[in-house]
Design a protein around this motif. Structure first.
Motif, PDB file in Angstrom:
ATOM      1  N   TYR A  51      53.015  50.302  54.031  1.00 40.62           N
ATOM      2  CA  TYR A  51      51.593  50.086  54.327  1.00 40.62           C
ATOM      3  C   TYR A  51      51.498  49.621  55.766  1.00 40.62           C
ATOM      4  O   TYR A  51      52.032  48.568  56.123  1.00 40.62           O
ATOM      5  N   GLN A  52      50.869  50.421  56.602  1.00 40.93           N
ATOM      6  CA  GLN A  52      50.760  50.060  58.011  1.00 40.93           C
ATOM      7  C   GLN A  52      49.380  50.441  58.545  1.00 40.93           C
ATOM      8  O   GLN A  52      48.941  51.568  58.379  1.00 40.93           O
ATOM      9  N   ALA A  53      48.730  49.477  59.185  1.00 38.57           N
ATOM     10  CA  ALA A  53      47.440  49.718  59.835  1.00 38.57           C
ATOM     11  C   ALA A  53      47.661  49.840  61.336  1.00 38.57           C
ATOM     12  O   ALA A  53      48.556  49.205  61.898  1.00 38.57           O
ATOM     13  N   TYR A  54      46.855  50.676  61.965  1.00 37.59           N
ATOM     14  CA  TYR A  54      46.927  50.920  63.405  1.00 37.59           C
ATOM     15  C   TYR A  54      45.517  50.848  63.983  1.00 37.59           C
ATOM     16  O   TYR A  54      44.559  51.246  63.326  1.00 37.59           O
ATOM     17  N   GLN A  55      45.401  50.382  65.214  1.00 37.41           N
ATOM     18  CA  GLN A  55      44.129  50.422  65.939  1.00 37.41           C
ATOM     19  C   GLN A  55      44.347  51.289  67.169  1.00 37.41           C
ATOM     20  O   GLN A  55      45.309  51.103  67.919  1.00 37.41           O
ATOM     21  N   SER A  56      43.434  52.222  67.399  1.00 39.58           N
ATOM     22  CA  SER A  56      43.561  53.132  68.523  1.00 39.58           C
ATOM     23  C   SER A  56      43.314  52.404  69.843  1.00 39.58           C
ATOM     24  O   SER A  56      42.265  51.786  70.019  1.00 39.58           O
ATOM     25  N   PRO A  57      44.266  52.477  70.800  1.00 35.28           N
ATOM     26  CA  PRO A  57      44.029  51.855  72.097  1.00 35.28           C
ATOM     27  C   PRO A  57      42.950  52.594  72.902  1.00 35.28           C
ATOM     28  O   PRO A  57      42.260  51.984  73.703  1.00 35.28           O
ATOM     29  N   GLU A  58      42.804  53.884  72.657  1.00 41.48           N
ATOM     30  CA  GLU A  58      41.795  54.675  73.373  1.00 41.48           C
ATOM     31  C   GLU A  58      40.397  54.520  72.774  1.00 41.48           C
ATOM     32  O   GLU A  58      39.402  54.626  73.482  1.00 41.48           O
ATOM     33  N   GLU A  59      40.348  54.310  71.465  1.00 41.74           N
ATOM     34  CA  GLU A  59      39.075  54.147  70.762  1.00 41.74           C
ATOM     35  C   GLU A  59      39.190  52.902  69.876  1.00 41.74           C
ATOM     36  O   GLU A  59      39.547  52.999  68.704  1.00 41.74           O
ATOM     37  N   PRO A  60      38.902  51.724  70.413  1.00 43.78           N
ATOM     38  CA  PRO A  60      39.147  50.483  69.663  1.00 43.78           C
ATOM     39  C   PRO A  60      38.347  50.328  68.375  1.00 43.78           C
ATOM     40  O   PRO A  60      38.656  49.458  67.567  1.00 43.78           O
ATOM     41  N   THR A  61      37.365  51.178  68.155  1.00 44.71           N
ATOM     42  CA  THR A  61      36.635  51.114  66.884  1.00 44.71           C
ATOM     43  C   THR A  61      37.360  51.878  65.775  1.00 44.71           C
ATOM     44  O   THR A  61      36.983  51.763  64.614  1.00 44.71           O
ATOM     45  N   VAL A  62      38.397  52.636  66.132  1.00 43.59           N
ATOM     46  CA  VAL A  62      39.091  53.483  65.155  1.00 43.59           C
ATOM     47  C   VAL A  62      40.374  52.808  64.666  1.00 43.59           C
ATOM     48  O   VAL A  62      41.238  52.440  65.457  1.00 43.59           O
ATOM     49  N   PHE A  63      40.461  52.666  63.353  1.00 40.91           N
ATOM     50  CA  PHE A  63      41.631  52.106  62.680  1.00 40.91           C
ATOM     51  C   PHE A  63      42.178  53.170  61.730  1.00 40.91           C
ATOM     52  O   PHE A  63      41.413  53.864  61.070  1.00 40.91           O
ATOM     53  N   ARG A  64      43.481  53.265  61.689  1.00 39.53           N
ATOM     54  CA  ARG A  64      44.126  54.177  60.747  1.00 39.53           C
ATOM     55  C   ARG A  64      45.061  53.361  59.861  1.00 39.53           C
ATOM     56  O   ARG A  64      45.736  52.456  60.334  1.00 39.53           O
ATOM     57  N   ILE A  65      45.069  53.704  58.589  1.00 36.37           N
ATOM     58  CA  ILE A  65      45.933  53.026  57.630  1.00 36.37           C
ATOM     59  C   ILE A  65      46.778  54.093  56.949  1.00 36.37           C
ATOM     60  O   ILE A  65      46.241  55.066  56.417  1.00 36.37           O
ATOM     61  N   PHE A  66      48.086  53.904  57.004  1.00 36.83           N
ATOM     62  CA  PHE A  66      49.016  54.838  56.385  1.00 36.83           C
ATOM     63  C   PHE A  66      49.690  54.111  55.234  1.00 36.83           C
ATOM     64  O   PHE A  66      50.313  53.059  55.434  1.00 36.83           O
ATOM     65  N   GLU A  67      49.546  54.655  54.022  1.00 35.43           N
ATOM     66  CA  GLU A  67      50.025  53.996  52.814  1.00 35.43           C
ATOM     67  C   GLU A  67      50.901  54.945  52.005  1.00 35.43           C
ATOM     68  O   GLU A  67      50.545  56.104  51.852  1.00 35.43           O
ATOM     69  N   VAL A  68      51.989  54.427  51.482  1.00 38.98           N
ATOM     70  CA  VAL A  68      52.852  55.216  50.607  1.00 38.98           C
ATOM     71  C   VAL A  68      53.140  54.394  49.347  1.00 38.98           C
ATOM     72  O   VAL A  68      53.588  53.239  49.439  1.00 38.98           O
ATOM     73  N   TYR A  69      52.865  54.994  48.203  1.00 39.93           N
ATOM     74  CA  TYR A  69      53.109  54.367  46.901  1.00 39.93           C
ATOM     75  C   TYR A  69      54.026  55.252  46.074  1.00 39.93           C
ATOM     76  O   TYR A  69      54.115  56.456  46.311  1.00 39.93           O
ATOM     77  N   THR A  70      54.679  54.668  45.094  1.00 38.05           N
ATOM     78  CA  THR A  70      55.601  55.445  44.272  1.00 38.05           C
ATOM     79  C   THR A  70      54.888  56.558  43.510  1.00 38.05           C
ATOM     80  O   THR A  70      55.459  57.622  43.294  1.00 38.05           O
ATOM     81  N   ASP A  71      53.625  56.323  43.138  1.00 41.13           N
ATOM     82  CA  ASP A  71      52.859  57.355  42.447  1.00 41.13           C
ATOM     83  C   ASP A  71      51.364  57.037  42.549  1.00 41.13           C
ATOM     84  O   ASP A  71      50.965  55.996  43.084  1.00 41.13           O
TER      85      ASP A  71
END
Length: 97
Positions: free
Chosen positions: A39-59
């Motif tokens: 589980y990792q969240a990211y904030q765009s340095p070019e567009e500070p209003t944009v956040f991306r969250i990448f999640e991986v679960y077993t199922d």
């Protein structure tokens, strides 16, 4: 096969810190969930209003448990989502080759 969610949250102007604070609380709690692999969240340095969250679960069931968790209700639904201008997500099933 693992279940993946890629979310893009766009904060309303001026609400970046609200979303950032919610993710700061939500991320460590999500990492402790049974079935969470990443589980990792990211904030765009070019567009500070944009956040991306990448999640991986077993199922998918483990991902569904995350969405229904108390911490997601508090920090996601209760704090971050009301501060969003846009909320998109895509889900995937991994290929185990």
């Amino acid at each position: 096969m693992a279940f993946v969610c890629s979310a893009t949250w766009t904060a309303k102007p001026g609400e970046e810190e609200t979303v950032r604070d919610a993710l700061a609380q939500l991320s460590p709690a999500a990492r402790e969930e049974p079935g969470n692999l990443y589980y990792q969240a990211y904030q765009s340095p070019e567009e500070p209003t944009v956040f991306r969250i990448f999640e991986v679960y077993t199922d998918k069931d483990d991902f569904t448990a995350h969405v229904n968790s108390e911490h997601f209700a508090r920090w996601g639904v209760g704090q971050a989502i009301p501060a969003l201008e846009n909320n998109e997500h895509e889900t995937y099933q991994t290929l185990d080759f």
